[in-house]
Scaffold this active site. Structure first.
Site, PDB file in Angstrom:
ATOM      1  N   GLY A 153       4.514  20.684  12.739  1.00 16.95           N
ATOM      2  CA  GLY A 153       5.606  19.974  13.125  1.00 16.95           C
ATOM      3  C   GLY A 153       7.147  20.194  12.394  1.00 16.95           C
ATOM      4  O   GLY A 153       6.913  21.120  11.236  1.00 16.95           O
ATOM      5  N   PRO A 154       8.038  19.414  12.488  1.00 15.30           N
ATOM      6  CA  PRO A 154       9.190  19.838  12.022  1.00 15.30           C
ATOM      7  C   PRO A 154       9.534  19.544  10.385  1.00 15.30           C
ATOM      8  O   PRO A 154       8.675  18.473  10.040  1.00 15.30           O
ATOM      9  CB  PRO A 154      10.335  18.830  12.565  1.00 15.30           C
ATOM     10  CG  PRO A 154       9.269  17.639  13.211  1.00 15.30           C
ATOM     11  CD  PRO A 154       8.003  18.371  13.334  1.00 15.30           C
ATOM     12  N   HIS A 184       0.737  -1.089   0.074  1.00 12.86           N
ATOM     13  CA  HIS A 184       0.099  -0.216   0.138  1.00 12.86           C
ATOM     14  C   HIS A 184       0.787   1.432  -0.025  1.00 12.86           C
ATOM     15  O   HIS A 184       1.848   1.363   0.602  1.00 12.86           O
ATOM     16  CB  HIS A 184      -0.798   0.159   1.108  1.00 12.86           C
ATOM     17  CG  HIS A 184      -2.034   0.915   1.146  1.00 12.86           C
ATOM     18  ND1 HIS A 184      -1.990   2.268   1.369  1.00 12.86           N
ATOM     19  CD2 HIS A 184      -3.444   0.774   0.842  1.00 12.86           C
ATOM     20  CE1 HIS A 184      -3.130   2.937   1.129  1.00 12.86           C
ATOM     21  NE2 HIS A 184      -4.035   1.789   0.910  1.00 12.86           N
TER      22      HIS A 184
END
Length: 560
Positions: free
Chosen positions: A162-163, A81
């Site tokens: 986030g980073p 997937h």
């Protein structure tokens, strides 16, 4: 109730210990219920479904994300997937009592906290997208994990939260707010991924690239901007690919139905069958990954019954059975409606009167408890009456020699079924209304504000205790239309059944009106109380007159 669903997919489908540890985080808090855990060995991915009160769902998602980040290492991950992170996707889905806009705001808050508290690189997609070009999950996840480091170096693909630095262990996460997505795989009697892909291209909305000359090997056609020209597939709001599942030794067409109003489950199945047959391949069954809304299964059941020219006014469980059997949902693993249908899975958390066997319901009514009482029993009697009318309609639809009338009687059966389904729901709502009054009366009354709050709660609860039996009256009266039609036009052998149903409907109306009258004096608003009683009185008069008319018709047909 305000309910949302969360369907996180994390990149581990083989290690049972990791799967249990990650999913075990969900129910550590109150207000959330774990509905389904669906691991896939070939995809090496687990789809989790849980639902509950919005704030509780967000907290559960954070706990699951933290554990998945601790235990899943993307540097070692391989699977069929598409994926780009340990917690690959985490969509929120509105279920009841909440809008898509509110759900999108919750998704953005979840994304922010995943970035700040868990340290994940997060992109927002679908209705939570911060930029239009990021709405499509496939675009957000393009290049997958292997291309993520290069993508993060591009300022255009700075994450939403986030980073912005590549984390080789956890990768990135997509957080979205979306409509209900049905992940649906159709099984083929072939091992050929190429043929499965060809079928997927036939049916998916995007279709396949247009080629010059040979449609398989010819040069891909591009437009004036140098972009690929696509030949659209047959189905709207459907994504799809073909793959081979070694675990089962078959190829599948793997579909995401992103809008089941545009393309229902049964339409996708039928179209894959048509495409497969044209290519010398046969569909042998299918599987649902995760959960499916009840209405999707009911629509499928009705669709397949209509193809047989059979009445669609049968019980929901029968519609589900027909759908599951025709779609072949148990070919690879047993299909359990109580686990795989959202509403059934959520319902399992609450004990309902209507789920009791008839003898237990009778015994519960006879017990020292004051509920269930006359209101619930009146609703139950009304449900029996509507069910008898539905039965006669279904029998008439299937009567030999009346084949050309099946749609006429199917329509009556649908009306009868809608009536008895609502009356069954009102069985529990009546008891709930009584308990609401009891709870309001137990509220504190030591101070003036407490007294005022208690009085307001009692007034609102009393209104509810009146409006529920009023609704019982309305639905039971409406059910008499189908009963009248079945006495006059239905199977002559079932006249007595429809007549008994009429007696039940009239009794439900009169019984429910008694509950309206006993609760009305408790209202402080006397004008409102009088209006409730007047409204109920008119319904009772209509029901009694209708009963007289139907029974006279039945007497004429029954003779001596």
């Amino acid at each position: 109730m305000r309910v949302i669903e969360c369907v996180p997919n994390f990149s581990e489908g083989r290690d049972g210990g990791v799967i249990r540890a990650v999913t075990g985080e969900v129910e550590k808090g109150e207000g959330v219920r774990l509905l389904d855990v669906d691991p896939g060995k070939a995809t090496n991915r687990t789809v989790v479904t849980f639902a509950g009160e919005p704030a509780a769902v967000v907290e559960a998602a954070l706990r699951l994300a933290q554990k998945a980040t601790e235990l899943v290492d993307m540097r070692r991950h391989k699977g069929e997937h598409p994926r780009f992170g340990a917690l690959d996707v985490c969509p929120l889905v509105p279920v009841s009592g909440i809008t898509m806009e509110e759900t999108a705001a919750l998704a953005k808050e979840l994304a922010r906290r995943l970035g700040e508290e868990v340290g994940l690189t997060v992109y927002c997609y679908e209705h939570a997208a911060t930029r239009e070009e990021r709405r499509n999950l496939a675009v957000v996840r393009a290049g997958e994990y292997e291309g993520l480091e290069r993508r993060l170096a591009d300022p255009r693909w700075k994450p939403d939260f986030g980073p912005a630095k590549f984390n080789a262990r956890s990768g990135a996460t997509a957080v979205g707010a979306r409509d209900f997505l049905v992940a649906y795989n159709v099984n083929l009697n072939t091992t050929s991924t190429r043929r499965a892909n060809a079928i997927a291209f036939d049916v998916r909305e995007r279709g396949r690239p247009k080629r010059k000359g040979n449609p398989l090997t010819g040069e891909i056609v591009v437009d004036a901007k140098g972009e690929t020209v696509w030949l659209p597939g047959a189905l709207k709001s459907v994504k799809g690919i073909g793959w081979f599942i070694e675990e089962y030794g078959i190829a599948q067409v793997s579909l995401n139905l992103t809008n089941i109003a545009a393309t229902p489950l049964h339409a996708a199945f039928d179209e894959v069958c048509r495409s497969a047959e044209s290519r010398g391949v046969r569909v042998t069954g299918s599987e649902l990954v995760g959960l499916v809304p009840l209405e999707a299964m009911l629509d499928a059941g009705r669709h397949f019954l209509k193809k047989q020219q059979r009445s669609t006014g049968v019980a929901d469980r029968e519609l589900v059975r027909i759908a599951a059997q025709t779609l072949g949902l148990s070919e690879l693993a047993p299909f359990d409606p109580d686990r795989k249908i959202v509403e059934y899975a959520l319902r399992g958390a609450r004990k309902r009167l209507v789920d009791m066997p008839l003898d237990r319901f009778t015994e519960e009514t006879a017990s020292e408890s004051v509920a269930p009482g006359g209101g619930s029993v009146a609703a139950a009697i009304g449900a029996f009456g509507a069910a008898l009318g539905t039965m006669v309609a279904n029998l008439s639809s299937h009567k030999r020699g009346w084949d050309e009338r099946w749609e006429e009687f199917s329509a009556w059966a649908e009306k009868g079924k809608a009536a008895y389904a609502e009356l069954l729901a009102l069985v529990d709502r009546d008891t709930d209304a009584f308990h609401t009054i009891v709870a309001a009366r137990r509220m504190p009354r030591g101070t003036d504000p407490e007294k005022a709050a208690r009085e307001a709660a009692i007034e609102a609860a009393t209104c509810q205790a009146i409006e529920v039996p009023l609704r019982v009256m309305e639905v039971a009266l409406a059910s008499m239309e189908a009963l009248h039609a079945m006495v006059g036009q239905g199977n002559p052998s079932s006249v007595s059944d429809a007549a008994v149903g009429t007696l039940c409907a009239r009794s439900a109306v009169i019984g429910a009106f008694l509950n309206v009258r006993i609760n009305a004096p408790g209202l402080r608003d006397r004008k409102k109380a009088d209006a409730y009683v007047a409204r109920g009185g008119k319904i009772q008069e209509q029901a009694v007159a209708r009963e007289r008319e139907i029974l006279a018709l039945a007497d004429g047909k029954l003779g001596a």
